[in-house]
Write a protein that holds these residues in place. Structure first.
Motif, PDB file in Angstrom:
ATOM      1  N   ILE A   3      45.685  54.555  34.456  1.00  0.00           N
ATOM      2  CA  ILE A   3      44.858  53.413  34.097  1.00  0.00           C
ATOM      3  C   ILE A   3      44.517  53.481  32.612  1.00  0.00           C
ATOM      4  O   ILE A   3      44.001  54.494  32.130  1.00  0.00           O
ATOM      5  N   GLU A   4      44.845  52.426  31.908  1.00  0.00           N
ATOM      6  CA  GLU A   4      44.515  52.329  30.483  1.00  0.00           C
ATOM      7  C   GLU A   4      44.199  50.863  30.192  1.00  0.00           C
ATOM      8  O   GLU A   4      44.243  50.027  31.087  1.00  0.00           O
ATOM      9  N   GLU A   5      43.895  50.587  28.935  1.00  0.00           N
ATOM     10  CA  GLU A   5      43.605  49.217  28.518  1.00  0.00           C
ATOM     11  C   GLU A   5      44.726  48.284  28.998  1.00  0.00           C
ATOM     12  O   GLU A   5      45.905  48.601  28.865  1.00  0.00           O
ATOM     13  N   ASN A   6      44.328  47.155  29.589  1.00  0.00           N
ATOM     14  CA  ASN A   6      45.278  46.159  30.096  1.00  0.00           C
ATOM     15  C   ASN A   6      46.090  46.601  31.306  1.00  0.00           C
ATOM     16  O   ASN A   6      47.159  46.056  31.570  1.00  0.00           O
ATOM     17  N   SER A   7      45.570  47.577  32.047  1.00  0.00           N
ATOM     18  CA  SER A   7      46.117  47.840  33.377  1.00  0.00           C
ATOM     19  C   SER A   7      45.425  46.892  34.345  1.00  0.00           C
ATOM     20  O   SER A   7      44.244  46.585  34.182  1.00  0.00           O
ATOM     21  N   TYR A  34      40.958  44.267  39.268  1.00  0.00           N
ATOM     22  CA  TYR A  34      40.359  43.867  37.995  1.00  0.00           C
ATOM     23  C   TYR A  34      41.276  44.243  36.835  1.00  0.00           C
ATOM     24  O   TYR A  34      42.175  45.078  36.977  1.00  0.00           O
ATOM     25  N   LEU A  35      41.036  43.634  35.711  1.00  0.00           N
ATOM     26  CA  LEU A  35      41.763  43.950  34.472  1.00  0.00           C
ATOM     27  C   LEU A  35      40.979  45.016  33.718  1.00  0.00           C
ATOM     28  O   LEU A  35      39.836  44.778  33.314  1.00  0.00           O
ATOM     29  N   HIS A  36      41.591  46.198  33.540  1.00  0.00           N
ATOM     30  CA  HIS A  36      40.887  47.315  32.910  1.00  0.00           C
ATOM     31  C   HIS A  36      40.683  47.047  31.416  1.00  0.00           C
ATOM     32  O   HIS A  36      41.601  46.626  30.722  1.00  0.00           O
ATOM     33  N   GLU A 139      46.279  50.707  43.552  1.00  0.00           N
ATOM     34  CA  GLU A 139      47.462  50.315  42.792  1.00  0.00           C
ATOM     35  C   GLU A 139      47.113  50.161  41.317  1.00  0.00           C
ATOM     36  O   GLU A 139      46.029  49.704  40.965  1.00  0.00           O
ATOM     37  N   VAL A 140      48.037  50.553  40.464  1.00  0.00           N
ATOM     38  CA  VAL A 140      47.885  50.353  39.024  1.00  0.00           C
ATOM     39  C   VAL A 140      49.167  49.720  38.515  1.00  0.00           C
ATOM     40  O   VAL A 140      50.263  50.193  38.797  1.00  0.00           O
ATOM     41  N   ARG A 141      49.040  48.630  37.805  1.00  0.00           N
ATOM     42  CA  ARG A 141      50.218  48.006  37.183  1.00  0.00           C
ATOM     43  C   ARG A 141      49.835  47.464  35.815  1.00  0.00           C
ATOM     44  O   ARG A 141      48.644  47.327  35.494  1.00  0.00           O
ATOM     45  N   GLU A 142      50.867  47.151  35.045  1.00  0.00           N
ATOM     46  CA  GLU A 142      50.627  46.577  33.737  1.00  0.00           C
ATOM     47  C   GLU A 142      50.244  45.109  33.900  1.00  0.00           C
ATOM     48  O   GLU A 142      50.832  44.416  34.738  1.00  0.00           O
ATOM     49  N   GLU A 147      47.718  37.309  32.056  1.00  0.00           N
ATOM     50  CA  GLU A 147      46.461  37.949  32.454  1.00  0.00           C
ATOM     51  C   GLU A 147      45.704  38.473  31.228  1.00  0.00           C
ATOM     52  O   GLU A 147      44.471  38.335  31.152  1.00  0.00           O
ATOM     53  N   VAL A 148      46.419  39.067  30.290  1.00  0.00           N
ATOM     54  CA  VAL A 148      45.767  39.568  29.082  1.00  0.00           C
ATOM     55  C   VAL A 148      45.156  38.399  28.311  1.00  0.00           C
ATOM     56  O   VAL A 148      44.015  38.474  27.846  1.00  0.00           O
ATOM     57  N   ALA A 149      45.899  37.297  28.218  1.00  0.00           N
ATOM     58  CA  ALA A 149      45.406  36.130  27.485  1.00  0.00           C
ATOM     59  C   ALA A 149      44.157  35.552  28.149  1.00  0.00           C
ATOM     60  O   ALA A 149      43.232  35.116  27.465  1.00  0.00           O
ATOM     61  N   HIS A 150      44.151  35.554  29.487  1.00  0.00           N
ATOM     62  CA  HIS A 150      43.000  35.007  30.211  1.00  0.00           C
ATOM     63  C   HIS A 150      41.825  35.975  30.267  1.00  0.00           C
ATOM     64  O   HIS A 150      40.701  35.583  30.542  1.00  0.00           O
ATOM     65  N   GLY A 151      42.124  37.266  30.084  1.00  0.00           N
ATOM     66  CA  GLY A 151      41.057  38.259  30.166  1.00  0.00           C
ATOM     67  C   GLY A 151      40.650  38.607  31.577  1.00  0.00           C
ATOM     68  O   GLY A 151      39.574  39.147  31.807  1.00  0.00           O
ATOM     69  N   HIS A 152      41.515  38.299  32.549  1.00  0.00           N
ATOM     70  CA  HIS A 152      41.235  38.693  33.930  1.00  0.00           C
ATOM     71  C   HIS A 152      42.520  38.863  34.723  1.00  0.00           C
ATOM     72  O   HIS A 152      43.562  38.393  34.297  1.00  0.00           O
ATOM     73  N   ALA A 153      42.418  39.556  35.855  1.00  0.00           N
ATOM     74  CA  ALA A 153      43.583  39.771  36.713  1.00  0.00           C
ATOM     75  C   ALA A 153      43.839  38.536  37.559  1.00  0.00           C
ATOM     76  O   ALA A 153      42.906  37.809  37.906  1.00  0.00           O
TER      77      ALA A 153
END
Ligand code: ZN
Length: 154
Positions: A3-7, A34-36, A139-142, A147-153
């Motif tokens: 888990i890191e930024e944007n996982s 959630y978006l980490h 589960e962890v995925r990129e 999702e990054v643009a929206h700021g949520h999963a």
């Protein structure tokens, strides 16, 4: 993957209070996703998630400062009945979304309905609580670009 930024992280949880009483659990439900790094979960938990991987289980206790904050007495207020126009019957326990002077929305709970007005509490129901979590990372995925643009999963 870790888990890191944007996982995008899915996890199961059981939340208990100091007395060991279960406040919330994902048992029997889908895991929470959630978006980490986006501040979507409480800071103490997001921090504890960092670097974990799928299948990992751990326990963490989080003080109010890193959870829902301390109880703020100023957030308990008496408002006139007229503040609830359009609501048939205002009762203790009801929740309303209101906009404060800064334009932020917050949820307030009705504590008491009296002749003189309605007492509302804008504190989070878990404010002041030390939270004890049992976590299982499912589960962890990129995250996708969207999702990054929206700021949520999604
Ligand atoms: Zn979106």
């Amino acid at each position: 993957m870790k888990i890191e930024e944007n996982s995008v992280v899915s996890f199961h949880y059981k939340l208990t209070d100091d007395a060991g009483e279960v406040l919330d659990t994902s048992e029997g439900k889908d895991p929470l996703t959630y978006l980490h790094g986006a501040g979507a979960i409480i800071p103490g938990l997001e921090q504890a998630m960092d670097g974990r991987q799928s299948g990992e289980e751990f326990e963490i206790s989080i003080e109010p400062d890193n959870a829902y904050g301390e109880v703020e007495p100023a957030l308990v207020q008496k408002v006139p009945h007229e503040a609830f126009q359009g609501v048939d019957q205002v009762e203790a326990g009801m929740q309303f979304q209101v906009r404060d002077e800064q334009g932020n929305t917050r949820v307030v709970r009705v504590v008491e309905v009296g002749d003189e007005g309605v007492t509302i509490d804008g504190n989070h129901p878990l404010a002041g609580e030390t939270l004890h979590f049992q976590i299982e990372v499912a589960e962890v995925r990129e995250a996708t670009e969207e999702e990054v643009a929206h700021g949520h999963a999604h």
